[in-house]
Structures are given as C-alpha cells and as structure tokens.
Design a protein around this motif. Structure first.
Motif, PDB file in Angstrom:
ATOM      1  N   SER A 350      -5.924  11.331   0.959  1.00 35.33           N
ATOM      2  CA  SER A 350      -6.019  10.024   0.317  1.00 35.33           C
ATOM      3  C   SER A 350      -5.482   8.928   1.233  1.00 35.33           C
ATOM      4  O   SER A 350      -4.508   9.135   1.966  1.00 35.33           O
ATOM      5  N   LEU A 351      -6.137   7.772   1.188  1.00 31.63           N
ATOM      6  CA  LEU A 351      -5.660   6.591   1.901  1.00 31.63           C
ATOM      7  C   LEU A 351      -4.830   5.750   0.939  1.00 31.63           C
ATOM      8  O   LEU A 351      -5.265   5.457  -0.179  1.00 31.63           O
ATOM      9  N   THR A 352      -3.645   5.343   1.401  1.00 27.77           N
ATOM     10  CA  THR A 352      -2.757   4.571   0.543  1.00 27.77           C
ATOM     11  C   THR A 352      -1.909   3.645   1.405  1.00 27.77           C
ATOM     12  O   THR A 352      -2.055   3.626   2.643  1.00 27.77           O
ATOM     13  N   SER A 355      -1.138   3.895   5.275  1.00 25.96           N
ATOM     14  CA  SER A 355      -2.168   4.552   6.071  1.00 25.96           C
ATOM     15  C   SER A 355      -2.748   3.565   7.081  1.00 25.96           C
ATOM     16  O   SER A 355      -2.713   2.346   6.872  1.00 25.96           O
ATOM     17  N   SER A 356      -3.316   4.099   8.164  1.00 23.76           N
ATOM     18  CA  SER A 356      -3.943   3.239   9.157  1.00 23.76           C
ATOM     19  C   SER A 356      -4.972   4.045   9.931  1.00 23.76           C
ATOM     20  O   SER A 356      -5.017   5.270   9.848  1.00 23.76           O
ATOM     21  N   LYS A 359     -10.629   5.227   9.502  1.00 25.00           N
ATOM     22  CA  LYS A 359     -11.095   5.413   8.133  1.00 25.00           C
ATOM     23  C   LYS A 359     -10.674   4.251   7.242  1.00 25.00           C
ATOM     24  O   LYS A 359     -11.431   3.804   6.382  1.00 25.00           O
ATOM     25  N   VAL A 360      -9.472   3.752   7.439  1.00 27.42           N
ATOM     26  CA  VAL A 360      -9.015   2.578   6.681  1.00 27.42           C
ATOM     27  C   VAL A 360      -9.874   1.367   7.040  1.00 27.42           C
ATOM     28  O   VAL A 360     -10.324   0.617   6.161  1.00 27.42           O
ATOM     29  N   TYR A 386      -3.492  -0.243   5.913  1.00 24.97           N
ATOM     30  CA  TYR A 386      -3.566  -0.206   4.448  1.00 24.97           C
ATOM     31  C   TYR A 386      -2.289  -0.824   3.869  1.00 24.97           C
ATOM     32  O   TYR A 386      -1.268  -0.157   3.735  1.00 24.97           O
ATOM     33  N   TRP A 414     -13.274   7.168  -2.598  1.00 23.47           N
ATOM     34  CA  TRP A 414     -13.928   7.065  -1.282  1.00 23.47           C
ATOM     35  C   TRP A 414     -15.450   7.116  -1.432  1.00 23.47           C
ATOM     36  O   TRP A 414     -16.171   6.277  -0.883  1.00 23.47           O
TER      37      TRP A 414
END
Length: 431
Positions: A350-352, A355-356, A359-360, A386, A414
């Motif tokens: 998961s991106l939160t 995150s960097s 994909k972000v 993020y 996503w």
C-alpha cells in the motif's frame, strides 16, 4: 412462484408508512456521460415507487461528481432476504427518472432496495447530438433471480477440452478489460451485445444472483464462483470458437444473469474491487474451473447451492471452506497473471503518507488527470512524495468511487484509480 411480483409490489406500496417504520435501505445515484467518464453535474433525479410512477417521492440534484446525496427509502424487513421459505418480495422497487440539459433522459424502472444495504444506481446518459430523436433511454430491472422465474442452467463439464489447433488464443489466465455480453440466448441474433468493464460485469452479476444481505464469507464464495465461471468463458474462447462475436450471454440457461443498467450494492462492489483478479483452480488444470451453481431450492445442481452457501456462512464457514464443501478439497483460489487495460500493476504494497518513488508519481499524475473530470478531487503536486495533500486527494477519490475513505492506496484503490484514469483518458467508451 405462487406469489406474483406485481401483487407484492402493490401490497408493499399500500403499506409504505408501515414498512418505513420497520426497515429502510439507502440509495445513491451516479450520473455520467456515455461518452468517456464525464460526470454530469446538475442533473435532476426523480424517485418514485415502481407501483406508483406518477407520484414522485423525492427529487435530487447531482453534484460536481455526478452523484446524488444518499437517500433513505422504505424496504421490506431484512428477514425476507434471509430465508428461502419466505414468499414475499425481499426488496422494494423504485423508478428513477434522470434529466440533464444536453442529454437524452434516462428512465430506470425496478431499482432494488434491500433493508440495511446501500444501493448504487449507475446512470449513463447519451448526449443529445449522439442520439437525436430518441425520447428517452429505458432501463428495465426485472425480478431478482432468487425471487423470479428463470430457466435453470444447462449442465456443462467444469473443465473444457482444450483443442491444440490454435483456436484457443490464450496461453495464460488474463483478467480482461471488457466482457462482451450478448443480452439473450446465443442463437438470438437480434439481441444486442454490450461492452462491459470486467469488474462492472462481476458486480452486476453478483447483484443479480445473490442477496447483498448475506454473510460476507457467503458473498466472497459466490463472487469467486461467478468470476471463475466468467474467466473460463474468456480463457476457452467458448463462444468465439462457436462462431459468435461475444464472450458470454445474459441467459441463465447458458451462463449467468446480467441486466443492463441495474443497480449494485456497496458491499458487493468493494468485495469485487478487492478480489477481482482471483478465480478457482484445481491442481494440474491451467484453465479457470467452470464453476456451475444454482439456487439450491427450486433448482439443484452438482455445483454450489446459493442458499446452501448462505447457511454455511451463517454457521461460520470461510469462503474457501464453502467452496470446498461444494467442489471438493482440491479446489483452491488462484490469481491471474495479467490484468488488461491498466497502465501499471499494483506495487505489491500500500502507498501511504511517507511513501515515495515512481509508483507514487504515477498515481499522483493519474489522480490529477481524473480531477479534470471530477473537480471535487483537489489537484496535487506530482512530485513522487506521498504527503498529507496526496492522502486527502486519495480520500476524496475513494468517497466518490465507493471505497473506504482511508487515504491509503491499497490494492482496490490502486486499480480503481487506474481504471478511472483509463476511462477519462479515452474519447469514448466502446458501444
């Protein structure tokens, strides 16, 4: 069925006040243009009882995301949908009229509302210049398959012979971007074909085939069965190898029920978003298993019983335990190798906030493109980092597209961002 739908509808509507005091469901309507993903702001939405269509009970206006507020409506008691011996209609029915400047009107009859469930009614409107001369588009939602009378499934083998002649074009399981649904029996050349996004197709079928009020494990098991059934048709090119130009039909005798324009339910929507790449497998068999199923009351079969799966869910069975109860202990859940029509696959985590990376950055750029169509989503700096502003934009997106508003880009978020991005980037959807 000894009790007719029309009689029940009239009885329900004559006792609307009493029904309202006992139980209610909720409804949200989303209105977009049939040309790409353009939400229609300021559309007028009028709701009435199906049995009294000329007496509106509420009028709503869509917001900048093409959505109405959530409204509460009378529904039959929850217990009606939990017992197969009950002969009373377990859902109330509503008609929905949608008008908007520059678009042909859309009229939906029979949108189904269950107690304690949020119903999601999609509306696609044709621009006037796209359909000149049409009075209105009519969407008719017939009886639910567990309540109405439909032909039983013609038995088929769960594993199809794979002729090594080059006719089978797929060498691995792929989640298609679209399913082409033939709205009739295979031989009916007058029946229309519809291009339907795969996830939307599964949500529609599940809402036709099972009640959203059932236990979560039961819904999960039934959705797995519906997806595996569908992917077997895709993988084996079942109808194309017979000379047809579609993937699957809407006939319960040949396939599973699908209804153009019908409403779905929030819990089914989210479940499909979370597991849409899954299907059922047996060891040593490459193709998704053709998982036959039936209601288990009026019709019995060698596959899953829908009502039986409900009872197992009540008893605490997990989804895979329900599956194995009906199909044997060698059935397992598999995941497709490829998901078609998305710019990039989920990163695997998961991106939160914090995150960097690429994909972000990709997700931020996609959200900003979506925001051009959905201005409620704030535009953010696409910097690959993020931060709280990105989380807020994600949270807004999730609220519009019926996902939990966590601000975290998990698996379902996503792919929903990816799907909507592809939709808004195209000039028009397939017809």
């Amino acid at each position: 069925m000894s009790v007719k739908k029309a009689e029940l509808t009239a009885a329900q509507e004559n006792n609307a006040d009493e029904m309202d005091a006992r139980s209610t469901g909720t409804l949200r309507i989303s209105v977009i243009s049939a040309v790409a993903y353009i939400p229609i702001e300021g559309a007028t939405v009028t709701i009435s009882y199906t049995g009294d269509p000329n007496s509106p009970i509420i009028t709503l206006t869509t917001d900048s995301s093409g959505e109405t507020e959530v409204v509460t409506l009378p529904a039959p008691p929850l217990a009606y949908s939990l017992n197969p011996e009950n002969l009373q209609q377990p859902y109330s029915e509503y008609n929905i009229m949608v008008t908007a400047e520059g678009y042909e009107p859309v009229y939906v009859t029979g949108s189904e509302i269950f107690a304690d469930e949020l119903s999601l009614q999609p509306i696609r409107m044709n621009p006037v210049d796209m359909a000149p001369g049409e009075n209105e588009k009519l969407v008719v939602i017939p009886d639910h398959t567990l309540f109405g009378d439909y032909p039983p499934k013609i038995p088929e083998d769960e594993i199809k012979p794979m002729d090594e002649t080059g006719e089978i074009v797929l060498s691995r399981v792929v989640i298609p971007e679209y399913i082409i649904v033939h709205d009739g029996v295979p031989s009916d050349s007058t029946a229309p074909n519809y291009w339907v996004r795969y996830k939307d197709y599964i949500k529609n079928v599940a809402s036709c085939e099972i009640y959203s009020t059932w236990p979560e494990a039961t819904l999960y098991a039934n959705v797995l069965v519906i997806m595996s059934f569908t992917l077997n048709r895709v993988y084996t090119e079942w109808y194309r190898n017979q000379g047809y130009n579609f993937t699957i039909t809407s006939s319960t005798a040949y396939d599973q029920k699908w209804i153009y324009g019908r409403n779905t339910y929030e819990n089914i929507d989210y479940l499909v978003d979370s597991i849409f790449a899954n299907y059922l497998s047996r060891p040593g068999v490459r193709q998704p298993i053709f998982t036959s199923y039936c209601d288990g009351q009026r019709v019995t079969c060698s596959g899953l019983s829908q009502w039986g799966s409900k009872y197992l869910g009540d008893q605490g069975y997990s989804a895979i335990e329900i599956i194995r109860y009906y199909y044997g202990n060698d059935m397992y859940i598999n995941t497709a190798d490829v998901i078609s029509g998305v710019p990039s696959s989920w990163p695997g985590y998961s991106l939160t906030v914090g995150s960097s990376g690429e994909k972000v950055l990709q997700m931020q750029n996609q959200l900003n493109r979506i925001a051009r169509n959905y201005p409620a989503i704030p535009v953010i700096t696409a910097d690959g980092i993020y931060g709280p502003l990105t989380a807020n934009a994600v949270r807004t997106f999730q609220g519009i597209f019926n996902l939990p508003q966590t601000g975290v880009v998990d698996y379902p978020t996503w792919y929903e961002i990816s799907e909507i991005y592809v939709g808004v980037s195209r000039i028009a959807e397939p017809g």
